[in-house]
Design a protein around this motif. Structure first.
Motif, short mmCIF file in Angstrom:
data_model
loop_
_atom_site.label_atom_id
_atom_site.label_comp_id
_atom_site.label_asym_id
_atom_site.label_seq_id
_atom_site.Cartn_x
_atom_site.Cartn_y
_atom_site.Cartn_z
N THR A 1 26.68 -31.30 31.70
CA THR A 1 26.20 -30.33 32.69
C THR A 1 27.17 -30.32 33.86
O THR A 1 28.01 -31.22 34.01
CB THR A 1 24.81 -30.70 33.19
N SER B 1 26.44 -30.91 36.86
CA SER B 1 26.14 -32.08 37.67
C SER B 1 26.88 -33.32 37.17
O SER B 1 27.48 -34.07 37.95
CB SER B 1 24.63 -32.34 37.68
N LYS B 2 26.86 -33.53 35.85
CA LYS B 2 27.55 -34.69 35.29
C LYS B 2 29.05 -34.62 35.51
O LYS B 2 29.71 -35.61 35.86
CB LYS B 2 27.25 -34.79 33.78
N ALA C 1 30.63 -32.90 37.86
CA ALA C 1 30.92 -33.04 39.29
C ALA C 1 30.89 -34.51 39.70
O ALA C 1 31.75 -34.99 40.44
CB ALA C 1 29.92 -32.24 40.11
N ASN C 2 29.90 -35.24 39.20
CA ASN C 2 29.80 -36.67 39.54
C ASN C 2 30.98 -37.45 38.97
O ASN C 2 31.50 -38.36 39.63
CB ASN C 2 28.49 -37.25 38.99
N GLY D 1 31.79 -31.86 44.65
CA GLY D 1 30.47 -31.25 44.77
C GLY D 1 30.25 -30.17 43.72
O GLY D 1 31.20 -29.53 43.27
N ILE D 2 28.99 -29.96 43.36
CA ILE D 2 28.68 -28.90 42.39
C ILE D 2 29.09 -27.54 42.95
O ILE D 2 29.61 -26.69 42.22
CB ILE D 2 27.17 -28.92 42.05
N ARG E 1 31.54 -24.80 41.25
CA ARG E 1 31.16 -23.40 40.99
C ARG E 1 32.18 -22.44 41.58
O ARG E 1 32.58 -21.46 40.93
CB ARG E 1 29.77 -23.12 41.58
#
Length: 526
Positions: free
Chosen positions: A324, A326-327, A329-330, A335-336, A340
């Motif tokens: 995802t 989120s994964k 980005a981490n 940052g998400i 984007r």
């Protein structure tokens, strides 16, 4: 009878409204006679360089913009201040009416990022085919339909061509919306060159969207040129764009451009909405970029001091199954929202396995495999090789050590890998890899499977998860009896649908043994 009285009353109200708001000319009401509108052209009355007809359809759109659509119309008016001066200047230079600028209002609300369900793009909503006809091209790096300046010039030339063929601005607008072929057929079937005759609902010659297009434009144009007369008193117009053009000799990312000009990266994004990845296009030299007005000299001085290898970091992440935003980005420490923006993803956009995501330069690239020099194209110049790889490979991530595999090194198979892709990854012979692991040609591998690597291997090529934009020559594969596109895809570590696209294959069942397939390997992992 009641409906007739209602229509007459509405026009009487319009008479009083316009007479009370202006001191020039007389406004005559129009009503319906024998099912057709009595029309009056009043271009001079509104100081417009376009013909103006007011009828029931136009009034309906006026009521919409003042009622249910008011919030959107106010936002479009505010945004128009940003683009109107530049767009009207270009329309005048191209020799078409300046009030055509309000086509952009009804198409996109002057939004260069607008995208329709039909994949029309930009402030003027060009389809890709029409855009190419007028010099607007789209690549993974840029989409010139999103450049307000280039798109406005293309729209002006498109309208000029339409007018030379159709000779009527309303028909030109209908053709801009529906395509000139549909308007030609409607003219032939109706025997008329009058848009209002062709657009009569009972004839069903044009789609409702196209029938409404001209009335919508007229309403929007009149109200945008006279906002206070229609109750839009408190519009805070955005300041007109003010920018200089500078040329960068080789690929450069927005961080370097912004820092050199002494502005924020968001300033560069706002002025260059056509650049999709926060970087100028790969392979294009002497590329023109917009920077805020007054920063040109500062940019030139600072940019000249930036080494070529520091101008860009081209790295991207190939999405794996189950990942995802989120994964990802981490993993890279970004940052998400940054992710984007860098990839032009909307809030609800979905990512899919195999998709390439650009990792913002601010993010720390964490390599999953030892780092090594990528393999450049044979015809690459030294500067191209530097631009595509050096900056990305220059420094090791924090806490990561470069490791060269030694004897009996082991590789864990990942989803989609084959013996061939692994042999290429570690720069070893396929037969050697098969011999060490006691496997046969064409043997299927499974995710998690352990493969022993030959004892004399050199440092591996980069991992396939983060890639450097280096293009390799296509591979020619002769399809063997019993082989399918799936087998070929597995062998080369690509997708079957990509092979179909590269070779123009529509039905994979019709591909015969002996067919020569082109297989492209366009990126190498970092």
């Amino acid at each position: 009878m009641k409906r007739h009285l209602f229509v007459v009353a509405k026009y009487l109200i319009l008479i009083v409204f316009f007479e009370g708001c202006s001191s020039t000319g007389a406004w005559r009401a129009k009503n319906i006679e024998s099912g057709e509108y009595k029309r009056e052209r009043v271009a001079k009355r509104f100081h417009s360089d376009m013909p103006v007809v007011v009828n029931d359809n136009v009034l309906a759109w006026m009521e919409y913009f003042q009622g249910p659509g008011r919030r959107h119309f106010e936002r479009y008016l505010a945004r128009s201040g940003r683009y109107l001066p530049m767009m009207q200047r270009i329309l005048k230079e191209e020799g078409v009416p300046e009030d055509l600028v309000f086509i952009s209002l009804i198409e996109s609300g002057f939004n260069p990022h607008a995208r329709s369900r039909a994949r029309a793009m930009g402030a003027w909503q060009f389809m890709s085919g029409t855009g190419r006809m007028y010099g607007l091209y789209a690549t993974p790096w840029e989409d010139e339909r999103r450049d307000p300046e280039q798109a406005t010039r293309a729209a002006a030339r498109h309208f000029k061509d339409l007018y030379q063929e159709l000779g009527d601005w309303y028909l030109c607008m209908a053709a801009y919306n529906a395509g000139v072929g549909k308007v030609r057929r409607a003219m032939a079937q109706s025997g008329s060159r009058d848009f209002w005759v062709i657009a009569e609902p009972r004839r069903k010659l044009l789609r409702p969207e196209t029938r409404d297009y001209v009335p919508k434009y007229i309403a929007a144009m009149l109200m945008a040129k006279n906002p206070k007369k229609f109750g839009f008193d408190d519009i805070e117009y955005e300041k007109p764009l003010a920018y200089d053009h500078v040329t960068v000799p080789s690929q450069t990312d927005f961080n370097v451009i912004a820092t050199s000009a002494g502005v924020s990266i968001s300033d560069i994004r706002d002025l260059n909405p056509h650049l999709l990845r926060d970087v100028t296009p790969h392979g294009k030299r002497d590329y023109r970029v917009k920077i805020p007005a007054g920063t040109k000299e500062q940019f030139k001085e600072n940019y000249a001091a930036v080494p070529v290898e520091k101008r860009v970091t081209i790295a991207s992440h190939r999405v794996q199954r189950g990942e995802t935003l989120s994964k990802i980005a981490n993993r890279y420490g970004v940052g998400i929202a940054e992710l984007r923006v860098a990839n032009n993803l909307r809030q609800r956009s979905h990512i899919h396995p195999g998709q390439q995501l650009v990792i913002p330069r601010e993010g720390r690239v964490i390599a999953r495999a030892p780092q090594a020099k990528p393999v450049p194209r044979a015809d690459s110049t030294p500067e191209e090789m530097t631009e595509t790889a050096t900056a990305a490979l220059e420094s090791k991530p924090t806490g990561q050590e470069s490791v060269t595999p030694t004897a009996q090194a082991v590789h864990t198979v990942r989803r989609g890998e084959s013996l061939w892709t692994i042999s290429q990854h570690y720069n070893v012979g396929l037969s050697e890899l098969m011999k060490v692991n006691h496997v046969m040609r064409g043997s299927r591998l499974h995710p998690g499977q352990k493969l022993t690597l030959p004892t004399d291997i050199s440092s591996p090529l980069p991992s396939s998860n983060v890639v450097v934009a280096v293009e390799e020559a296509a591979i020619k594969h002769h399809l063997q009896p019993g082989e399918t596109l799936g087998h070929v895809a597995e062998k080369y570590g690509v997708r079957a649908r990509d092979i179909m696209q590269w070779n123009g294959i529509r039905n994979p069942r019709r591909v015969r043994a002996g067919t020569i397939l082109e297989v492209k390997r366009t990126s190498i992992g970092l």
